[in-house]
Design an enzyme around this catalytic site. Sequence first.
Site, PDB file in Angstrom:
ATOM      1  N   ARG A  32     -19.594   2.862 -18.378  1.00 38.77           N
ATOM      2  CA  ARG A  32     -19.703   3.930 -17.370  1.00 38.77           C
ATOM      3  C   ARG A  32     -20.386   3.474 -16.088  1.00 38.77           C
ATOM      4  NH1 ARG A  32     -20.839   7.491 -21.880  1.00 38.77           N
ATOM      5  NH2 ARG A  32     -18.847   8.405 -22.488  1.00 38.77           N
TER       6      ARG A  32
ATOM      7  N   LYS B  56     -15.287   0.689  -1.869  1.00 38.69           N
ATOM      8  CA  LYS B  56     -13.952   1.044  -2.360  1.00 38.69           C
ATOM      9  C   LYS B  56     -13.478  -0.072  -3.277  1.00 38.69           C
ATOM     10  CE  LYS B  56     -11.869   3.939   1.201  1.00 38.69           C
ATOM     11  NZ  LYS B  56     -10.750   4.043   2.164  1.00 38.69           N
TER      12      LYS B  56
ATOM     13  N   GLU C 109      -8.923  -7.178  11.310  1.00 33.64           N
ATOM     14  CA  GLU C 109      -9.898  -6.134  10.949  1.00 33.64           C
ATOM     15  C   GLU C 109     -11.114  -6.191  11.887  1.00 33.64           C
ATOM     16  OE1 GLU C 109      -9.054  -3.953   8.577  1.00 33.64           O
ATOM     17  OE2 GLU C 109      -7.763  -4.989   7.127  1.00 33.64           O
TER      18      GLU C 109
ATOM     19  N   LYS D  24     -19.431  -0.839   9.977  1.00 29.13           N
ATOM     20  CA  LYS D  24     -18.912  -0.274   8.734  1.00 29.13           C
ATOM     21  C   LYS D  24     -20.027   0.433   7.967  1.00 29.13           C
ATOM     22  CE  LYS D  24     -15.860  -0.559   4.926  1.00 29.13           C
ATOM     23  NZ  LYS D  24     -14.808  -1.253   4.194  1.00 29.13           N
TER      24      LYS D  24
ATOM     25  N   GLU E  12     -14.956   9.322   2.221  1.00 29.29           N
ATOM     26  CA  GLU E  12     -13.837   9.589   3.135  1.00 29.29           C
ATOM     27  C   GLU E  12     -13.451  11.064   3.123  1.00 29.29           C
ATOM     28  OE1 GLU E  12     -11.141   6.226   3.315  1.00 29.29           O
ATOM     29  OE2 GLU E  12      -9.489   7.542   3.867  1.00 29.29           O
TER      30      GLU E  12
ATOM     31  N   ARG F  68     -14.737   8.049   8.024  1.00 26.47           N
ATOM     32  CA  ARG F  68     -14.342   6.811   7.366  1.00 26.47           C
ATOM     33  C   ARG F  68     -12.850   6.545   7.518  1.00 26.47           C
ATOM     34  NH1 ARG F  68     -16.476   4.146   1.664  1.00 26.47           N
ATOM     35  NH2 ARG F  68     -15.281   2.225   1.964  1.00 26.47           N
TER      36      ARG F  68
ATOM     37  N   ASN G 117      -8.874   3.271   8.891  1.00 27.48           N
ATOM     38  CA  ASN G 117      -7.459   3.061   8.577  1.00 27.48           C
ATOM     39  C   ASN G 117      -6.611   2.843   9.824  1.00 27.48           C
ATOM     40  OD1 ASN G 117      -7.985   3.415   5.836  1.00 27.48           O
ATOM     41  ND2 ASN G 117      -7.790   5.638   5.997  1.00 27.48           N
TER      42      ASN G 117
ATOM     43  N   HIS H 247      -3.358   0.979   9.776  1.00 24.48           N
ATOM     44  CA  HIS H 247      -3.003   0.790   8.372  1.00 24.48           C
ATOM     45  C   HIS H 247      -1.808   1.606   7.925  1.00 24.48           C
ATOM     46  CE1 HIS H 247      -6.662  -1.514   8.248  1.00 24.48           C
ATOM     47  NE2 HIS H 247      -6.520  -1.772   6.962  1.00 24.48           N
TER      48      HIS H 247
ATOM     49  N   HIS I 213       0.948  -0.428   6.544  1.00 20.88           N
ATOM     50  CA  HIS I 213       1.349  -0.228   5.145  1.00 20.88           C
ATOM     51  C   HIS I 213       2.873  -0.209   5.020  1.00 20.88           C
ATOM     52  CE1 HIS I 213       1.152   1.374   1.055  1.00 20.88           C
ATOM     53  NE2 HIS I 213       2.159   2.140   1.425  1.00 20.88           N
TER      54      HIS I 213
ATOM     55  N   HIS J 256      -1.787  -8.808   4.692  1.00 19.57           N
ATOM     56  CA  HIS J 256      -2.339  -7.496   5.027  1.00 19.57           C
ATOM     57  C   HIS J 256      -2.828  -7.450   6.485  1.00 19.57           C
ATOM     58  CE1 HIS J 256      -4.510  -3.732   4.631  1.00 19.57           C
ATOM     59  NE2 HIS J 256      -5.584  -4.339   5.085  1.00 19.57           N
TER      60      HIS J 256
HETATM   61  N1  LIG Z   1     -12.098  -2.368  -0.818  1.00 23.08           N
HETATM   62  C1  LIG Z   1     -11.842  -2.288   0.456  1.00 23.08           C
HETATM   63  O1  LIG Z   1     -12.497  -1.568   1.200  1.00 23.08           O
HETATM   64  C2  LIG Z   1     -10.742  -3.118   1.016  1.00 23.08           C
HETATM   65  C3  LIG Z   1     -10.595  -3.227   2.403  1.00 23.08           C
HETATM   66  C4  LIG Z   1      -9.608  -4.057   2.898  1.00 23.08           C
HETATM   67  C5  LIG Z   1      -8.804  -4.777   2.024  1.00 23.08           C
HETATM   68  N2  LIG Z   1      -8.975  -4.650   0.672  1.00 23.08           N
HETATM   69  C6  LIG Z   1      -8.160  -5.418  -0.269  1.00 23.08           C
HETATM   70  O2  LIG Z   1      -8.455  -6.794  -0.070  1.00 23.08           O
HETATM   71  C7  LIG Z   1      -7.334  -7.560  -0.469  1.00 23.08           C
HETATM   72  C8  LIG Z   1      -7.099  -8.634   0.547  1.00 23.08           C
HETATM   73  O3  LIG Z   1      -8.240  -9.436   0.616  1.00 23.08           O
HETATM   74  P1  LIG Z   1      -8.214 -10.882   1.276  1.00 23.08           P
HETATM   75  O4  LIG Z   1      -7.470 -10.856   2.547  1.00 23.08           O
HETATM   76  O5  LIG Z   1      -9.606 -11.355   1.249  1.00 23.08           O
HETATM   77  O6  LIG Z   1      -7.256 -11.686   0.291  1.00 23.08           O
HETATM   78  P2  LIG Z   1      -7.458 -12.560  -1.035  1.00 23.08           P
HETATM   79  O7  LIG Z   1      -8.620 -12.163  -1.816  1.00 23.08           O
HETATM   80  O8  LIG Z   1      -6.135 -12.581  -1.687  1.00 23.08           O
HETATM   81  O9  LIG Z   1      -7.728 -14.014  -0.427  1.00 23.08           O
HETATM   82  C9  LIG Z   1      -6.745 -14.605   0.381  1.00 23.08           C
HETATM   83  C10 LIG Z   1      -6.433 -16.038  -0.064  1.00 23.08           C
HETATM   84  O10 LIG Z   1      -7.486 -16.901   0.335  1.00 23.08           O
HETATM   85  C11 LIG Z   1      -7.986 -17.633  -0.776  1.00 23.08           C
HETATM   86  N3  LIG Z   1      -9.408 -17.817  -0.524  1.00 23.08           N
HETATM   87  C12 LIG Z   1     -10.363 -16.874  -0.526  1.00 23.08           C
HETATM   88  N4  LIG Z   1     -11.517 -17.374  -0.067  1.00 23.08           N
HETATM   89  C13 LIG Z   1     -11.307 -18.674   0.208  1.00 23.08           C
HETATM   90  C14 LIG Z   1     -12.117 -19.719   0.729  1.00 23.08           C
HETATM   91  N5  LIG Z   1     -13.374 -19.503   1.122  1.00 23.08           N
HETATM   92  N6  LIG Z   1     -11.555 -20.945   0.859  1.00 23.08           N
HETATM   93  C15 LIG Z   1     -10.254 -21.160   0.530  1.00 23.08           C
HETATM   94  N7  LIG Z   1      -9.438 -20.209   0.059  1.00 23.08           N
HETATM   95  C16 LIG Z   1      -9.954 -18.975  -0.089  1.00 23.08           C
HETATM   96  C17 LIG Z   1      -7.642 -16.799  -1.974  1.00 23.08           C
HETATM   97  O11 LIG Z   1      -7.552 -17.578  -3.133  1.00 23.08           O
HETATM   98  C18 LIG Z   1      -6.289 -16.216  -1.574  1.00 23.08           C
HETATM   99  O12 LIG Z   1      -5.285 -17.162  -1.819  1.00 23.08           O
HETATM  100  C19 LIG Z   1      -6.178  -6.602  -0.645  1.00 23.08           C
HETATM  101  O13 LIG Z   1      -5.947  -6.433  -2.012  1.00 23.08           O
HETATM  102  C20 LIG Z   1      -6.676  -5.306  -0.028  1.00 23.08           C
HETATM  103  O14 LIG Z   1      -6.136  -4.169  -0.643  1.00 23.08           O
HETATM  104  C21 LIG Z   1      -9.926  -3.844   0.174  1.00 23.08           C
HETATM  105 ZN   LIG Z   2      -7.320  -3.468   5.941  1.00 22.62          ZN
END
Ligand SMILES: NC(=O)c1ccc[n+]([C@@H]2O[C@H](COP(=O)([O-])OP(=O)(O)OC[C@H]3O[C@@H](n4cnc5c(N)ncnc54)[C@H](O)[C@@H]3O)[C@@H](O)[C@H]2O)c1
Ligand SMILES: [Zn+2]
Length: 372
Positions: free
Chosen positions: A121, A143, A185, A227, A237, A242, A246, A249, A253, A267
């Site tokens: 939990r 999130k 971003e 943020k 949100e 918040r 987006n 987005h 999306h 993304h």
């Molecule tokens: N929770 C939230 O508020 C929120 C906000 C925005 C995005 N997201 C989510 O985040 C995800 C995207 O995150 P991302 O862009 O970080 O992608 P990711 O985690 O897939 O990383 C991108 C790539 O970079 C590689 N990588 C990561 N760090 C590295 C480093 N230091 N050196 C070498 N390679 C590295 C990873 O292995 C991957 O191949 C999506 O799933 C999205 O939905 C969440």
């Molecule tokens: Zn985003």
Amino acid sequence: MALIAVDIAGRPYQVHVGDGLLPNLAQYCQDRLRKRVVPIITDANVHKHWGAVVEQALRDAGHEPAWRILPPGEQTKSWAELAATVDWLLALEVERNDHIIALGGGVIGDLTGFCASILKRGCHFIQIPTTLLAQVDSSVGGKTAINTSAGKNLVGAFHQPSLVLADLDLLATLPRRELRAGYAEVVKYGLLGDAAFFDWCEKNGAAMLAGDQALREEAVAHNVAAKARIVAEDEFERSGTRALLNLGHTFGHALEAETGFSDRMLHGEAVAMGMVLAARYSARTGLMPETEAERVASHIAAIGLPADLASLGLNCDGKVLVGHMLHDKKMDAGTLPFVLMKGIGVAFLDKQVDLQDVSAFLDQQMRVSATA
Ligand SMILES: NC(=O)c1ccc[n+]([C@@H]2O[C@H](COP(=O)([O-])OP(=O)(O)OC[C@H]3O[C@@H](n4cnc5c(N)ncnc54)[C@H](O)[C@@H]3O)[C@@H](O)[C@H]2O)c1
Ligand SMILES: [Zn+2]
């Protein structure tokens, strides 16, 4: 080094932004690491580059890391990985007062955070974001989510980390395309509420991406602080504050969905194009001067991010893209709120957008190479 407080009622936490954090991990975590064994979830790319540093840091402090090294990529945010990772944590006998470490980009952060939110939990977790996107955005704010066959991020929870360590040194191994995508971003924070920061981006964005560490620290710390303010005001949100995060987005999306959430469009690339579309749509409806919308497009293009819908070579029309938007989780009783702009730095939530007009706008954008 910058230290930013996220003032969530009852569960405040801190975000450290700087260099050299990873080798001193145990010191920053202090008594959060209560046991010898420390569970760390990461992906294979991150582990390859940074696993040894973490291993050394923990062992020097008398800890032993228990690694869970997942496949890189969006498909890791799945029911299957969630279940297997929770089982792994249970086998490690992680307790509610323990901390799990998420070492990775948004994928690892989202999956680990969701595991932490449901394990017994709810247990604690620490975010060590390794991508620019994760440092400026996903690691802060709580999130968490996985993807299902019905869509992205449709199952998840709000669950705040108890500490975030954003070590800028980790960006050194990040592929350039990922770094650039994360920059979308960064620009977003300027566009949504901080015109002076958009000026900063125009002046410093390229140098920051090229590797200037001081500029990186300035940008990440500035964005995290923005943020943090937004999340503290509207954690779940509800009030609409918040939702401004987006920006870009909803259009983005649709582009991600049309390109199958694949490497065709990351993304951040979709968000960059989405912000340009939001700006141009705002100009079309007379909200924002066209010169400002084109200023947004010029900066996005100058950085090497997509700013021209026509050149993406999508094999669809506006109606198809709007169709994707209708599956957005932000849908609310049949309406889809859009973040639009009255100018650079003046974003607002518009719940009355005419989707037919959006469709016609997208058709026009797909025909005209607007930046040509
Ligand atoms: N929770 C939230 O508020 C929120 C906000 C925005 C995005 N997201 C989510 O985040 C995800 C995207 O995150 P991302 O862009 O970080 O992608 P990711 O985690 O897939 O990383 C991108 C790539 O970079 C590689 N990588 C990561 N760090 C590295 C480093 N230091 N050196 C070498 N390679 C590295 C990873 O292995 C991957 O191949 C999506 O799933 C999205 O939905 C969440
Ligand atoms: Zn985003």
